[in-house]
Scaffold this motif. Structure first.
Motif, PDB file in Angstrom:
ATOM      1  N   GLU A 188       0.835  -1.202   0.000  1.00 40.49           N
ATOM      2  CA  GLU A 188       0.000   0.000   0.000  1.00 40.49           C
ATOM      3  C   GLU A 188       0.869   1.251   0.000  1.00 40.49           C
ATOM      4  O   GLU A 188       1.950   1.278   0.594  1.00 40.49           O
ATOM      5  N   PHE A 189       0.346   2.284  -0.665  1.00 37.22           N
ATOM      6  CA  PHE A 189       1.053   3.554  -0.821  1.00 37.22           C
ATOM      7  C   PHE A 189       0.083   4.702  -0.590  1.00 37.22           C
ATOM      8  O   PHE A 189      -1.123   4.542  -0.773  1.00 37.22           O
ATOM      9  N   THR A 190       0.617   5.851  -0.214  1.00 37.22           N
ATOM     10  CA  THR A 190      -0.194   7.063  -0.100  1.00 37.22           C
ATOM     11  C   THR A 190       0.512   8.194  -0.834  1.00 37.22           C
ATOM     12  O   THR A 190       1.744   8.229  -0.912  1.00 37.22           O
ATOM     13  N   PHE A 191      -0.289   9.090  -1.393  1.00 32.99           N
ATOM     14  CA  PHE A 191       0.267  10.269  -2.054  1.00 32.99           C
ATOM     15  C   PHE A 191      -0.807  11.353  -2.129  1.00 32.99           C
ATOM     16  O   PHE A 191      -1.997  11.064  -2.061  1.00 32.99           O
ATOM     17  N   GLU A 192      -0.345  12.578  -2.240  1.00 31.84           N
ATOM     18  CA  GLU A 192      -1.228  13.742  -2.297  1.00 31.84           C
ATOM     19  C   GLU A 192      -1.199  14.292  -3.719  1.00 31.84           C
ATOM     20  O   GLU A 192      -0.126  14.537  -4.262  1.00 31.84           O
ATOM     21  N   THR A 193      -2.376  14.465  -4.307  1.00 30.69           N
ATOM     22  CA  THR A 193      -2.441  14.975  -5.675  1.00 30.69           C
ATOM     23  C   THR A 193      -3.633  15.906  -5.811  1.00 30.69           C
ATOM     24  O   THR A 193      -4.709  15.632  -5.284  1.00 30.69           O
ATOM     25  N   GLY A 194      -3.426  16.974  -6.571  1.00 29.41           N
ATOM     26  CA  GLY A 194      -4.507  17.880  -6.922  1.00 29.41           C
ATOM     27  C   GLY A 194      -4.952  17.609  -8.347  1.00 29.41           C
ATOM     28  O   GLY A 194      -4.186  17.077  -9.153  1.00 29.41           O
ATOM     29  N   HIS A 195      -6.192  17.951  -8.652  1.00 35.51           N
ATOM     30  CA  HIS A 195      -6.688  17.808 -10.023  1.00 35.51           C
ATOM     31  C   HIS A 195      -7.925  18.661 -10.208  1.00 35.51           C
ATOM     32  O   HIS A 195      -8.444  19.247  -9.261  1.00 35.51           O
ATOM     33  N   ALA A 196      -8.361  18.756 -11.456  1.00 37.40           N
ATOM     34  CA  ALA A 196      -9.618  19.401 -11.808  1.00 37.40           C
ATOM     35  C   ALA A 196     -10.207  18.610 -12.962  1.00 37.40           C
ATOM     36  O   ALA A 196      -9.468  18.118 -13.814  1.00 37.40           O
ATOM     37  N   LEU A 197     -11.518  18.447 -12.965  1.00 32.05           N
ATOM     38  CA  LEU A 197     -12.179  17.683 -14.019  1.00 32.05           C
ATOM     39  C   LEU A 197     -12.782  18.639 -15.047  1.00 32.05           C
ATOM     40  O   LEU A 197     -13.795  19.290 -14.788  1.00 32.05           O
ATOM     41  N   TYR A 198     -12.132  18.695 -16.188  1.00 36.55           N
ATOM     42  CA  TYR A 198     -12.536  19.575 -17.284  1.00 36.55           C
ATOM     43  C   TYR A 198     -13.931  19.203 -17.796  1.00 36.55           C
ATOM     44  O   TYR A 198     -14.212  18.046 -18.076  1.00 36.55           O
ATOM     45  N   GLY A 199     -14.828  20.197 -17.838  1.00 35.15           N
ATOM     46  CA  GLY A 199     -16.160  19.997 -18.378  1.00 35.15           C
ATOM     47  C   GLY A 199     -17.145  19.345 -17.425  1.00 35.15           C
ATOM     48  O   GLY A 199     -18.300  19.155 -17.773  1.00 35.15           O
ATOM     49  N   ASP A 223     -19.806  18.837 -14.384  1.00 33.19           N
ATOM     50  CA  ASP A 223     -20.906  19.709 -13.976  1.00 33.19           C
ATOM     51  C   ASP A 223     -21.068  19.841 -12.465  1.00 33.19           C
ATOM     52  O   ASP A 223     -22.090  20.306 -11.990  1.00 33.19           O
ATOM     53  N   GLY A 224     -20.046  19.434 -11.708  1.00 31.84           N
ATOM     54  CA  GLY A 224     -20.137  19.525 -10.251  1.00 31.84           C
ATOM     55  C   GLY A 224     -18.928  20.222  -9.661  1.00 31.84           C
ATOM     56  O   GLY A 224     -18.142  20.855 -10.367  1.00 31.84           O
ATOM     57  N   LYS A 225     -18.778  20.102  -8.347  1.00 36.02           N
ATOM     58  CA  LYS A 225     -17.704  20.783  -7.624  1.00 36.02           C
ATOM     59  C   LYS A 225     -16.311  20.412  -8.111  1.00 36.02           C
ATOM     60  O   LYS A 225     -15.383  21.210  -8.028  1.00 36.02           O
ATOM     61  N   CYS A 226     -16.145  19.193  -8.616  1.00 36.10           N
ATOM     62  CA  CYS A 226     -14.812  18.715  -9.008  1.00 36.10           C
ATOM     63  C   CYS A 226     -14.280  19.374 -10.274  1.00 36.10           C
ATOM     64  O   CYS A 226     -13.175  19.072 -10.710  1.00 36.10           O
ATOM     65  N   LYS A 227     -15.054  20.296 -10.853  1.00 37.76           N
ATOM     66  CA  LYS A 227     -14.519  21.086 -11.968  1.00 37.76           C
ATOM     67  C   LYS A 227     -13.481  22.081 -11.441  1.00 37.76           C
ATOM     68  O   LYS A 227     -12.641  22.563 -12.189  1.00 37.76           O
ATOM     69  N   ASN A 228     -13.531  22.359 -10.145  1.00 37.96           N
ATOM     70  CA  ASN A 228     -12.584  23.268  -9.508  1.00 37.96           C
ATOM     71  C   ASN A 228     -11.320  22.513  -9.109  1.00 37.96           C
ATOM     72  O   ASN A 228     -11.365  21.328  -8.783  1.00 37.96           O
ATOM     73  N   VAL A 229     -10.200  23.206  -9.121  1.00 36.89           N
ATOM     74  CA  VAL A 229      -8.947  22.590  -8.689  1.00 36.89           C
ATOM     75  C   VAL A 229      -9.076  22.253  -7.200  1.00 36.89           C
ATOM     76  O   VAL A 229      -9.468  23.088  -6.396  1.00 36.89           O
ATOM     77  N   HIS A 230      -8.767  21.004  -6.861  1.00 37.36           N
ATOM     78  CA  HIS A 230      -8.853  20.514  -5.484  1.00 37.36           C
ATOM     79  C   HIS A 230      -7.909  19.331  -5.344  1.00 37.36           C
ATOM     80  O   HIS A 230      -7.299  18.898  -6.325  1.00 37.36           O
ATOM     81  N   GLY A 231      -7.762  18.816  -4.150  1.00 35.56           N
ATOM     82  CA  GLY A 231      -6.820  17.725  -3.941  1.00 35.56           C
ATOM     83  C   GLY A 231      -7.387  16.582  -3.128  1.00 35.56           C
ATOM     84  O   GLY A 231      -8.437  16.704  -2.501  1.00 35.56           O
ATOM     85  N   HIS A 232      -6.638  15.462  -3.171  1.00 38.75           N
ATOM     86  CA  HIS A 232      -7.010  14.262  -2.437  1.00 38.75           C
ATOM     87  C   HIS A 232      -5.778  13.632  -1.804  1.00 38.75           C
ATOM     88  O   HIS A 232      -4.670  13.761  -2.323  1.00 38.75           O
ATOM     89  N   ALA A 256       1.603  16.737  -7.040  1.00 33.93           N
ATOM     90  CA  ALA A 256       1.452  17.296  -8.379  1.00 33.93           C
ATOM     91  C   ALA A 256      -0.009  17.703  -8.569  1.00 33.93           C
ATOM     92  O   ALA A 256      -0.885  17.282  -7.817  1.00 33.93           O
ATOM     93  N   THR A 257      -0.234  18.512  -9.589  1.00 34.50           N
ATOM     94  CA  THR A 257      -1.593  18.837 -10.001  1.00 34.50           C
ATOM     95  C   THR A 257      -1.780  18.229 -11.380  1.00 34.50           C
ATOM     96  O   THR A 257      -0.954  18.439 -12.273  1.00 34.50           O
ATOM     97  N   VAL A 258      -2.854  17.456 -11.551  1.00 37.19           N
ATOM     98  CA  VAL A 258      -3.107  16.748 -12.798  1.00 37.19           C
ATOM     99  C   VAL A 258      -4.285  17.395 -13.517  1.00 37.19           C
ATOM    100  O   VAL A 258      -5.351  17.575 -12.936  1.00 37.19           O
ATOM    101  N   HIS A 291      -7.486  24.914 -18.676  1.00 39.22           N
ATOM    102  CA  HIS A 291      -6.599  25.312 -17.587  1.00 39.22           C
ATOM    103  C   HIS A 291      -5.125  25.313 -18.007  1.00 39.22           C
ATOM    104  O   HIS A 291      -4.250  25.400 -17.152  1.00 39.22           O
ATOM    105  N   LEU A 292      -4.834  25.216 -19.304  1.00 44.78           N
ATOM    106  CA  LEU A 292      -3.437  25.159 -19.749  1.00 44.78           C
ATOM    107  C   LEU A 292      -2.644  26.384 -19.321  1.00 44.78           C
ATOM    108  O   LEU A 292      -1.479  26.277 -18.936  1.00 44.78           O
ATOM    109  N   LYS A 293      -3.261  27.543 -19.375  1.00 46.00           N
ATOM    110  CA  LYS A 293      -2.581  28.770 -18.946  1.00 46.00           C
ATOM    111  C   LYS A 293      -2.216  28.666 -17.469  1.00 46.00           C
ATOM    112  O   LYS A 293      -1.101  28.992 -17.069  1.00 46.00           O
TER     113      LYS A 293
END
Length: 149
Positions: free
Chosen positions: A9-20, A22-31, A76-78, A85-87
């Motif tokens: 088992e492994f753990t890691f912290e990563t941020g992401h945003a879901l392009y397109g 329709d919910g909260k996960c369109k915003n940059v956030h992490g897990h 990282a942010t994915v 969000h390329l800019k």
């Protein structure tokens, strides 16, 4: 010789945003992701082998997963490479932040598919990837099983 499954088992912290999305996960956030990697194979039976009785040394499995998954994805942010969000991604990189532009929407489902391919490519020929479990939160996860694919 019988097959045995072992899991690391492994753990890691990563941020992401879901392009397109329709919910909260369109915003940059992490897990705080938790990844369980299960491999299958026969324990080494050669009495002269230094790893007698092991399917694979946990340290060897750890090295593969850290190099392919943990090191690149931790803190990282994915983003989907087709995101608007390329800019933002380029600006973050310009300030020394780790950014991954993936060929996929960075959902747990797609990440676990990506991880399976990367890990399978690095395993010794006599060891199979049995399953992956990627926990995004305490109550949500995606699983990949070799038997399903």
């Amino acid at each position: 010789m019988e097959n045995i499954r072992i899991t690391k088992e492994f753990t890691f912290e990563t941020g992401h945003a879901l392009y397109g999305y329709d919910g909260k996960c369109k915003n940059v956030h992490g897990h705080s992701y938790k990844l369980a990697v299960t491999v299958i194979g026969s324990p080494i039976s050669d009495n002269n082998h230094v790893k007698l009785g092991m399917v694979i040394d946990f340290g060897d499995l750890k090295k593969i997963v850290e190099e392919e998954i943990i090191d690149p994805f931790d803190h990282a942010t994915v983003f989907n490479k087709n995101t608007p969000h390329l800019k933002l991604a380029k600006e973050l990189e310009g300030h020394g932040h780790k950014v991954i532009l993936a060929n996929y929407q960075p959902t747990s489902e797609n990440m676990v598919l990506d991880f399976a391919e990367k890990i399978k490519a690095r395993l010794p020929k006599n060891i199979g990837l049995h399953s992956l479990k990627l926990r995004e939160t305490e109550t949500a996860y995606a699983e990949w099983f070799a038997s399903d694919n």
